[in-house]
Scaffold this motif. Structure first.
Motif, PDB file in Angstrom:
ATOM      1  N   LEU A  95       0.811  -1.194   0.064  1.00 51.35           N
ATOM      2  CA  LEU A  95      -0.149   0.004  -0.056  1.00 51.35           C
ATOM      3  C   LEU A  95       0.774   1.214   0.055  1.00 51.35           C
ATOM      4  O   LEU A  95       0.639   2.136  -0.719  1.00 51.35           O
ATOM      5  CB  LEU A  95      -0.884  -0.106   1.122  1.00 51.35           C
ATOM      6  N   PHE A  96       2.005   1.247   0.669  1.00 47.09           N
ATOM      7  CA  PHE A  96       2.759   2.423   0.847  1.00 47.09           C
ATOM      8  C   PHE A  96       3.561   2.503  -0.349  1.00 47.09           C
ATOM      9  O   PHE A  96       3.857   3.689  -0.784  1.00 47.09           O
ATOM     10  CB  PHE A  96       3.813   2.286   2.120  1.00 47.09           C
ATOM     11  N   LEU A  97       3.926   1.729  -1.199  1.00 45.09           N
ATOM     12  CA  LEU A  97       4.628   1.850  -2.176  1.00 45.09           C
ATOM     13  C   LEU A  97       3.907   2.288  -3.392  1.00 45.09           C
ATOM     14  O   LEU A  97       4.159   2.863  -4.415  1.00 45.09           O
ATOM     15  CB  LEU A  97       5.380   0.629  -2.810  1.00 45.09           C
ATOM     16  N   ALA A  98       2.595   2.158  -3.404  1.00 39.78           N
ATOM     17  CA  ALA A  98       1.569   2.824  -4.268  1.00 39.78           C
ATOM     18  C   ALA A  98       1.416   4.090  -4.093  1.00 39.78           C
ATOM     19  O   ALA A  98       1.240   4.888  -4.992  1.00 39.78           O
ATOM     20  CB  ALA A  98       0.210   2.121  -4.109  1.00 39.78           C
ATOM     21  N   LYS A  99       1.637   4.563  -2.881  1.00 38.40           N
ATOM     22  CA  LYS A  99       1.443   6.011  -2.468  1.00 38.40           C
ATOM     23  C   LYS A  99       3.056   6.635  -2.819  1.00 38.40           C
ATOM     24  O   LYS A  99       3.070   7.876  -3.244  1.00 38.40           O
ATOM     25  CB  LYS A  99       1.214   6.284  -1.085  1.00 38.40           C
ATOM     26  N   GLU A 100       4.073   6.179  -2.400  1.00 38.95           N
ATOM     27  CA  GLU A 100       5.420   6.675  -2.496  1.00 38.95           C
ATOM     28  C   GLU A 100       5.869   6.300  -4.193  1.00 38.95           C
ATOM     29  O   GLU A 100       6.288   5.143  -4.304  1.00 38.95           O
ATOM     30  CB  GLU A 100       6.569   5.999  -1.581  1.00 38.95           C
ATOM     31  N   ARG A 101       5.707   7.265  -4.814  1.00 40.49           N
ATOM     32  CA  ARG A 101       5.940   7.170  -6.308  1.00 40.49           C
ATOM     33  C   ARG A 101       7.395   7.222  -6.656  1.00 40.49           C
ATOM     34  O   ARG A 101       7.762   7.028  -7.978  1.00 40.49           O
ATOM     35  CB  ARG A 101       5.101   8.013  -7.144  1.00 40.49           C
ATOM     36  N   HIS A 102       8.476   7.993  -5.931  1.00 40.69           N
ATOM     37  CA  HIS A 102       9.588   8.211  -6.448  1.00 40.69           C
ATOM     38  C   HIS A 102      10.218   6.829  -6.452  1.00 40.69           C
ATOM     39  O   HIS A 102      10.224   6.028  -5.637  1.00 40.69           O
ATOM     40  CB  HIS A 102      10.326   9.067  -5.138  1.00 40.69           C
ATOM     41  N   ARG A 103      11.047   6.967  -7.517  1.00 40.42           N
ATOM     42  CA  ARG A 103      12.087   5.606  -7.852  1.00 40.42           C
ATOM     43  C   ARG A 103      13.376   6.357  -8.553  1.00 40.42           C
ATOM     44  O   ARG A 103      13.321   7.393  -9.235  1.00 40.42           O
ATOM     45  CB  ARG A 103      11.523   4.756  -8.958  1.00 40.42           C
ATOM     46  N   PRO A 104      14.429   5.853  -8.129  1.00 39.45           N
ATOM     47  CA  PRO A 104      14.791   4.781  -7.307  1.00 39.45           C
ATOM     48  C   PRO A 104      14.552   5.202  -5.989  1.00 39.45           C
ATOM     49  O   PRO A 104      14.445   6.159  -5.558  1.00 39.45           O
ATOM     50  CB  PRO A 104      16.272   4.578  -7.586  1.00 39.45           C
ATOM     51  N   LEU A 105      14.338   4.105  -5.092  1.00 36.70           N
ATOM     52  CA  LEU A 105      13.773   4.038  -3.610  1.00 36.70           C
ATOM     53  C   LEU A 105      14.730   3.103  -2.954  1.00 36.70           C
ATOM     54  O   LEU A 105      14.910   1.943  -3.406  1.00 36.70           O
ATOM     55  CB  LEU A 105      12.488   3.581  -3.570  1.00 36.70           C
ATOM     56  N   TYR A 106      15.377   3.368  -2.079  1.00 29.46           N
ATOM     57  CA  TYR A 106      16.366   2.570  -1.355  1.00 29.46           C
ATOM     58  C   TYR A 106      15.995   2.332   0.297  1.00 29.46           C
ATOM     59  O   TYR A 106      14.961   2.879   0.577  1.00 29.46           O
ATOM     60  CB  TYR A 106      17.551   3.557  -1.017  1.00 29.46           C
ATOM     61  N   ALA A 107      16.766   1.348   0.469  1.00 32.18           N
ATOM     62  CA  ALA A 107      16.334   0.530   1.824  1.00 32.18           C
ATOM     63  C   ALA A 107      17.774   0.148   2.515  1.00 32.18           C
ATOM     64  O   ALA A 107      18.447  -0.219   1.530  1.00 32.18           O
ATOM     65  CB  ALA A 107      15.211  -0.316   2.002  1.00 32.18           C
ATOM     66  N   ASP A 108      18.103   0.185   3.611  1.00 30.52           N
ATOM     67  CA  ASP A 108      19.401  -0.598   4.220  1.00 30.52           C
ATOM     68  C   ASP A 108      19.081  -1.476   5.535  1.00 30.52           C
ATOM     69  O   ASP A 108      19.492  -0.813   6.632  1.00 30.52           O
ATOM     70  CB  ASP A 108      20.461   0.462   4.217  1.00 30.52           C
ATOM     71  N   PRO A 109      18.253  -2.292   5.523  1.00 33.51           N
ATOM     72  CA  PRO A 109      18.130  -3.200   6.778  1.00 33.51           C
ATOM     73  C   PRO A 109      19.371  -3.804   6.956  1.00 33.51           C
ATOM     74  O   PRO A 109      20.329  -4.078   6.430  1.00 33.51           O
ATOM     75  CB  PRO A 109      17.072  -4.059   6.211  1.00 33.51           C
ATOM     76  N   PHE A 110      19.312  -4.028   8.348  1.00 38.44           N
ATOM     77  CA  PHE A 110      20.664  -4.918   9.041  1.00 38.44           C
ATOM     78  C   PHE A 110      20.920  -6.361   8.216  1.00 38.44           C
ATOM     79  O   PHE A 110      19.576  -6.632   7.965  1.00 38.44           O
ATOM     80  CB  PHE A 110      20.432  -5.042  10.706  1.00 38.44           C
ATOM     81  N   HIS A 111      21.914  -6.608   7.863  1.00 38.55           N
ATOM     82  CA  HIS A 111      21.920  -7.855   7.143  1.00 38.55           C
ATOM     83  C   HIS A 111      21.663  -9.039   7.924  1.00 38.55           C
ATOM     84  O   HIS A 111      20.759  -9.902   7.176  1.00 38.55           O
ATOM     85  CB  HIS A 111      23.488  -8.067   6.824  1.00 38.55           C
ATOM     86  N   GLY A 112      21.470  -9.051   8.911  1.00 39.93           N
ATOM     87  CA  GLY A 112      21.042 -10.136   9.922  1.00 39.93           C
ATOM     88  C   GLY A 112      19.631 -10.302  10.130  1.00 39.93           C
ATOM     89  O   GLY A 112      18.986 -11.150  10.450  1.00 39.93           O
ATOM     90  N   ASN A 113      18.833  -9.273   9.609  1.00 38.57           N
ATOM     91  CA  ASN A 113      17.312  -8.995   9.655  1.00 38.57           C
ATOM     92  C   ASN A 113      16.675  -9.547   8.297  1.00 38.57           C
ATOM     93  O   ASN A 113      16.269  -8.810   7.582  1.00 38.57           O
ATOM     94  CB  ASN A 113      16.811  -7.608  10.042  1.00 38.57           C
ATOM     95  N   THR A 114      16.906 -11.213   8.303  1.00 32.52           N
ATOM     96  CA  THR A 114      16.576 -11.583   6.955  1.00 32.52           C
ATOM     97  C   THR A 114      14.871 -11.474   6.704  1.00 32.52           C
ATOM     98  O   THR A 114      14.726 -11.324   5.542  1.00 32.52           O
ATOM     99  CB  THR A 114      16.757 -13.033   6.934  1.00 32.52           C
ATOM    100  N   ALA A 115      14.131 -11.268   7.812  1.00 36.35           N
ATOM    101  CA  ALA A 115      12.818 -11.087   7.266  1.00 36.35           C
ATOM    102  C   ALA A 115      12.263  -9.635   6.795  1.00 36.35           C
ATOM    103  O   ALA A 115      11.850  -9.609   5.777  1.00 36.35           O
ATOM    104  CB  ALA A 115      11.992 -11.189   8.704  1.00 36.35           C
ATOM    105  N   SER A 116      13.023  -8.737   7.176  1.00 40.76           N
ATOM    106  CA  SER A 116      13.129  -7.446   6.432  1.00 40.76           C
ATOM    107  C   SER A 116      13.620  -7.364   4.982  1.00 40.76           C
ATOM    108  O   SER A 116      12.918  -6.913   4.306  1.00 40.76           O
ATOM    109  CB  SER A 116      13.793  -6.244   7.262  1.00 40.76           C
ATOM    110  N   VAL A 117      14.639  -8.104   5.019  1.00 39.97           N
ATOM    111  CA  VAL A 117      15.388  -8.062   3.676  1.00 39.97           C
ATOM    112  C   VAL A 117      14.445  -8.976   2.678  1.00 39.97           C
ATOM    113  O   VAL A 117      14.062  -8.531   1.709  1.00 39.97           O
ATOM    114  CB  VAL A 117      16.717  -8.720   3.579  1.00 39.97           C
ATOM    115  N   ARG A 118      13.642  -9.878   3.144  1.00 35.89           N
ATOM    116  CA  ARG A 118      13.116 -10.815   2.396  1.00 35.89           C
ATOM    117  C   ARG A 118      11.716  -9.786   2.020  1.00 35.89           C
ATOM    118  O   ARG A 118      10.907  -9.970   0.617  1.00 35.89           O
ATOM    119  CB  ARG A 118      12.450 -12.060   3.014  1.00 35.89           C
ATOM    120  N   LEU A 119      11.215  -9.314   3.026  1.00 34.60           N
ATOM    121  CA  LEU A 119       9.992  -8.393   2.786  1.00 34.60           C
ATOM    122  C   LEU A 119      10.226  -7.357   1.546  1.00 34.60           C
ATOM    123  O   LEU A 119       9.636  -7.297   0.663  1.00 34.60           O
ATOM    124  CB  LEU A 119       9.660  -7.640   3.924  1.00 34.60           C
ATOM    125  N   LEU A 120      11.560  -6.731   1.716  1.00 36.20           N
ATOM    126  CA  LEU A 120      11.777  -5.897   0.494  1.00 36.20           C
ATOM    127  C   LEU A 120      11.996  -6.286  -0.835  1.00 36.20           C
ATOM    128  O   LEU A 120      11.372  -5.987  -1.781  1.00 36.20           O
ATOM    129  CB  LEU A 120      12.943  -4.717   0.954  1.00 36.20           C
TER     130      LEU A 120
END
Length: 157
Positions: free
Chosen positions: A101-126
């Protein structure tokens, strides 16, 4: 997966919930994000998040209860995204639906994220939402995965 996930503007009452979520020991361990003391937290949210017109921030609501938040902000010439969900809402598909839902509102690309490498759930979500690995970055002693989303959401040019 019958939880209805909604996004709405953040209210001042949400901040107390977000503060509590930020101080959850397991969330801190997974994210490697050092929680702020109450006054610093509120000052950051009121000035740097809610007080910055270039920031897009939404509360995630499930069953009328604030489940967390999603934020997009500028760091130099890069637009970043971040999120935080209360532990009671983990593992239920809420993050997946909220991020969509959020990505449909946030239209800017490229869009970056930098989760902690050990947070595999967050990396998979992205990655489920099309973010691709673009390297690593360091925050203090910790290595984080740098992810980038190039494609606009469907139906957006």
């Amino acid at each position: 997966m019958d939880d209805i996930v909604l996004l709405r503007d953040v209210t001042e009452a949400d901040l107390e919930v977000f503060l509590e979520q930020e101080h959850d020991p397991e969330a801190v361990r997974r994210s490697r994000f050092r929680p702020r003391e109450r006054e610093a937290f509120l000052r950051h949210w009121k000035t740097s998040v809610l007080g910055d017109p270039t920031v897009l921030v939404q509360a995630v609501v499930v069953g009328g209860e604030p489940a967390g938040n999603l934020v997009a902000w500028w760091e130099g010439d890069r637009r970043f995204i971040g999120y935080w969900f209360g532990r009671a809402f983990w593992g239920r598909g809420i993050g997946t639906r909220a991020l969509g839902l959020f990505l449909a509102k946030e239209r800017h690309r490229p869009l970056y994220a930098d989760p902690f490498h050990g947070n595999t759930a967050s990396v998979r979500l992205l990655e489920r939402h099309g973010f691709e690995r673009a390297g690593t970055v360091r925050h203090g002693d910790d290595e984080h995965v740098l992810l980038v989303l190039h494609a606009p959401p469907p139906g957006v040019s």
